[in-house]
Design a protein around this motif. Sequence first.
Motif, mmCIF file in Angstrom:
data_model
loop_
_atom_site.group_PDB
_atom_site.id
_atom_site.type_symbol
_atom_site.label_atom_id
_atom_site.label_comp_id
_atom_site.label_asym_id
_atom_site.label_seq_id
_atom_site.Cartn_x
_atom_site.Cartn_y
_atom_site.Cartn_z
ATOM 1 N N TYR A 245 2.258 -16.512 20.453
ATOM 2 C CA TYR A 245 2.652 -16.834 19.503
ATOM 3 C C TYR A 245 2.579 -17.527 18.691
ATOM 4 O O TYR A 245 2.358 -18.074 17.822
ATOM 5 C CB TYR A 245 4.514 -16.145 19.473
ATOM 6 C CG TYR A 245 4.735 -14.643 19.653
ATOM 7 C CD1 TYR A 245 4.799 -13.600 19.265
ATOM 8 C CD2 TYR A 245 5.129 -14.412 21.393
ATOM 9 C CE1 TYR A 245 4.853 -12.783 19.260
ATOM 10 C CE2 TYR A 245 5.038 -13.096 21.881
ATOM 11 C CZ TYR A 245 4.829 -12.144 21.148
ATOM 12 O OH TYR A 245 5.009 -10.667 21.937
ATOM 13 N N VAL B 275 -0.975 -17.924 17.599
ATOM 14 C CA VAL B 275 -1.210 -17.107 15.947
ATOM 15 C C VAL B 275 -0.604 -17.957 15.249
ATOM 16 O O VAL B 275 -1.344 -17.719 13.634
ATOM 17 C CB VAL B 275 -0.357 -16.050 16.575
ATOM 18 C CG1 VAL B 275 -0.484 -15.095 15.263
ATOM 19 C CG2 VAL B 275 -1.716 -14.715 17.423
ATOM 20 N N LEU C 246 -3.230 -20.726 13.981
ATOM 21 C CA LEU C 246 -4.795 -20.419 13.867
ATOM 22 C C LEU C 246 -4.485 -19.387 12.183
ATOM 23 O O LEU C 246 -4.625 -19.740 11.301
ATOM 24 C CB LEU C 246 -5.112 -19.653 14.022
ATOM 25 C CG LEU C 246 -5.238 -19.662 16.043
ATOM 26 C CD1 LEU C 246 -6.242 -18.376 16.565
ATOM 27 C CD2 LEU C 246 -6.344 -20.561 15.463
ATOM 28 N N PHE C 247 -3.015 -19.255 11.716
ATOM 29 C CA PHE C 247 -2.260 -18.660 10.983
ATOM 30 C C PHE C 247 -2.877 -19.077 9.641
ATOM 31 O O PHE C 247 -3.670 -19.562 8.682
ATOM 32 C CB PHE C 247 -1.566 -18.012 10.924
ATOM 33 C CG PHE C 247 -0.806 -17.913 9.074
ATOM 34 C CD1 PHE C 247 -1.415 -16.555 8.557
ATOM 35 C CD2 PHE C 247 0.317 -18.426 8.912
ATOM 36 C CE1 PHE C 247 -0.234 -15.926 7.199
ATOM 37 C CE2 PHE C 247 1.022 -17.714 7.385
ATOM 38 C CZ PHE C 247 0.765 -16.821 6.636
ATOM 39 N N PHE D 233 -5.960 -20.981 8.923
ATOM 40 C CA PHE D 233 -7.065 -19.870 8.135
ATOM 41 C C PHE D 233 -6.250 -19.792 6.219
ATOM 42 O O PHE D 233 -7.111 -19.791 6.138
ATOM 43 C CB PHE D 233 -6.951 -18.665 9.158
ATOM 44 C CG PHE D 233 -8.625 -19.123 10.151
ATOM 45 C CD1 PHE D 233 -9.547 -18.941 9.502
ATOM 46 C CD2 PHE D 233 -7.622 -18.952 11.202
ATOM 47 C CE1 PHE D 233 -10.504 -18.614 9.979
ATOM 48 C CE2 PHE D 233 -9.282 -19.123 11.853
ATOM 49 C CZ PHE D 233 -10.559 -19.142 11.575
ATOM 50 N N ASP D 234 -4.877 -19.331 6.358
ATOM 51 C CA ASP D 234 -4.881 -19.172 5.403
ATOM 52 C C ASP D 234 -5.291 -20.063 4.291
ATOM 53 O O ASP D 234 -4.533 -20.322 2.695
ATOM 54 C CB ASP D 234 -2.829 -19.170 5.570
ATOM 55 C CG ASP D 234 -2.309 -18.370 4.312
ATOM 56 O OD1 ASP D 234 -2.515 -17.051 4.680
ATOM 57 O OD2 ASP D 234 -1.824 -18.245 3.521
ATOM 58 N N ILE E 164 -7.773 -19.886 2.745
ATOM 59 C CA ILE E 164 -8.451 -19.130 1.960
ATOM 60 C C ILE E 164 -7.812 -19.270 0.554
ATOM 61 O O ILE E 164 -8.037 -18.492 -0.038
ATOM 62 C CB ILE E 164 -7.635 -17.219 2.678
ATOM 63 C CG1 ILE E 164 -8.856 -16.691 3.841
ATOM 64 C CG2 ILE E 164 -7.460 -16.331 1.890
ATOM 65 C CD1 ILE E 164 -8.271 -16.201 5.228
ATOM 66 N N ILE E 165 -6.368 -19.918 0.097
ATOM 67 C CA ILE E 165 -5.665 -19.589 -0.592
ATOM 68 C C ILE E 165 -6.789 -20.593 -1.420
ATOM 69 O O ILE E 165 -7.205 -20.945 -2.468
ATOM 70 C CB ILE E 165 -5.110 -21.026 -0.628
ATOM 71 C CG1 ILE E 165 -3.556 -19.887 0.113
ATOM 72 C CG2 ILE E 165 -4.794 -22.006 -1.470
ATOM 73 C CD1 ILE E 165 -3.020 -19.460 -1.030
ATOM 74 N N LEU F 251 -15.883 -22.775 7.626
ATOM 75 C CA LEU F 251 -14.828 -21.771 8.529
ATOM 76 C C LEU F 251 -15.182 -21.297 9.303
ATOM 77 O O LEU F 251 -14.077 -21.290 11.127
ATOM 78 C CB LEU F 251 -14.332 -21.422 7.438
ATOM 79 C CG LEU F 251 -13.123 -20.692 7.647
ATOM 80 C CD1 LEU F 251 -12.077 -21.158 7.284
ATOM 81 C CD2 LEU F 251 -13.323 -19.139 6.470
ATOM 82 N N TYR G 298 -14.420 -20.233 14.224
ATOM 83 C CA TYR G 298 -13.644 -19.172 13.798
ATOM 84 C C TYR G 298 -14.439 -18.842 14.992
ATOM 85 O O TYR G 298 -13.911 -18.171 16.059
ATOM 86 C CB TYR G 298 -13.998 -18.235 12.683
ATOM 87 C CG TYR G 298 -13.127 -16.587 13.052
ATOM 88 C CD1 TYR G 298 -12.297 -16.472 13.448
ATOM 89 C CD2 TYR G 298 -14.500 -15.731 13.457
ATOM 90 C CE1 TYR G 298 -12.597 -15.047 13.354
ATOM 91 C CE2 TYR G 298 -13.933 -14.292 12.985
ATOM 92 C CZ TYR G 298 -12.930 -13.656 13.013
ATOM 93 O OH TYR G 298 -12.881 -12.528 13.813
ATOM 94 N N LEU H 102 -8.551 -15.037 20.764
ATOM 95 C CA LEU H 102 -7.801 -13.972 19.686
ATOM 96 C C LEU H 102 -7.792 -13.112 20.923
ATOM 97 O O LEU H 102 -7.089 -11.960 20.394
ATOM 98 C CB LEU H 102 -9.335 -14.195 18.789
ATOM 99 C CG LEU H 102 -9.842 -14.880 17.858
ATOM 100 C CD1 LEU H 102 -10.703 -14.523 17.274
ATOM 101 C CD2 LEU H 102 -8.196 -15.281 17.030
#
Lengths: 121, 398
Positions: free
Chosen positions: A60, A63, A66-67, A70-71, A74-75, A105, A109, A118
């Motif tokens: 958890y 995750v 990593l979120f 990546f977030d 992505i912004i 990126l 990944y 993952l």
Amino acid sequence: MLVQYLPFLILFIVAVAFSGGAILLSRLLGPKRPNPVKLAPYESGMVPIGGTRRPFHIRYYLVAMLFILFDIEIIFLYPWAVIYLTARAARLFLLLEMIVFLGVLMIGYIYIWRKGALDWE
Amino acid sequence: MPEIVIFLLIKLVMTIVIFALWMTMVPFMIWLERKVIADIQIRIGPNRVGPFGLLQPIADALKLIMKEDITPAKADKLIYPIAPALLMVPALLAIAVIPIGGMVTIGERSFTLQIMGEYRGPNGFFVPELDAGILLSLALSSLGVYGVVLAGWSSANKYSLLGGMRSSAQMLSYELPLGVALVGPLLLASSLRLNEVVNAQSNFGIWFIIPQFVGFIIFLMSGTAEVNRAPFDLPEAEQELIGGYHTEYSSFRFAMFFMAEYLNMVTISALAVTFFLGGYRLFTDIVWLQPIWFALKLMLFLYLFVWIRGTWPRVRYDQLMALGWKVSLPLALVNLAITAIVLAYVPKRAVLVLTITSIVLITIAYYGSSYNIRRSTDMTARSGYARRHLPESEETRI
């Protein structure tokens, strides 16, 4: 311009008033008859064993981390997407730039995929 | 009266009207869901309270308000009571940037039917539409995670904790493909303002669902996962977790979790309508018809959500995470790259080329992803005894 955000404030007040009002109403209207069994944690009728304040699975945490990574990446795509069509002369440069950005990126990944970050169990 | 007071009055009325629209959609959606699911399962569904059982959700809400509000002895005394509000308030705030109609002109004032929309008054009084637009909506939908994880943690119940952790991990994972899927339409629209996304679709003369079909599918899938709906409703799996993070909640706090879920569903549908189905525009530009078009398209999506729930079984948790991280995210990025390349090299025929590439991409993705998910989850499915002793057959596969 601050005036722009005033409607949001109105909506915020309406939302908080609605949530608070509904909870208050149910507090006032509902009965109050607590007993020890009712206040115990629900575990399908069993007597609960042990507490719940214990460490949970590392996945958890992974995750969540990593979120965040990546977030944030992505912004950066959003302002790029907005100027892409309007900036006629610089479009090929913008495209190349984003391919390089996504390439970097993707290296990360693929690395986390190969590392098994993952995979769930 | 100064212009700013009139501005605020108009916005107050508009806020209450849009709020009321969303709040009527919630009981309607609950009724629709129970009726349609009943139809799918060859039952009758609610038919006692009101015509066609239409008043059933109202009766349920009234019943829940009259119930006892229980706070378990071991629950956190500060966080437990406010957790439902932490979920509910962001769900309500996310409607601020969604346009339900175009420009309305009354006398010398004109404004869009959107809470944070454009407003023009006399003597040059001008308030622009919020330029962050969709970013605000996405940010607020992320805030909902706090409500879920804190509700699960503060209940001091093992099921709640598990549900809260699962749910937060799921919402975080699907936030990424959801965000990337919207970049495609944004590239075509060149603006973050939702009203301009709608206008761009009428300028292109085509709804973005056609050239951005891959983005649409990913958005729909991630949106379903984001609002914890079937087939991605693992956090609240009744059979395994007894409702997950809201196991301990009762009375209206319990109802608030469901209201927030349905509100989020309506918001995701509204975003899908705005980004992919041409928003409030259809055929004509008659202003008073536009909210009706919007509501009709919205109901189309609400029906789709119910239909999906009635059709598909729940996925397994490792498949869910694999679908989010290993399929949706790369697919959304590939779709983004293709859109950018097509717009750079053939901007004149972009729509046609993008339509063809979407069809090709979605076909490859369909076969690729079923292989990919199988390969990455098969090992765990066939772990232990099965892998060592049983021959591989179709039954042991997923």
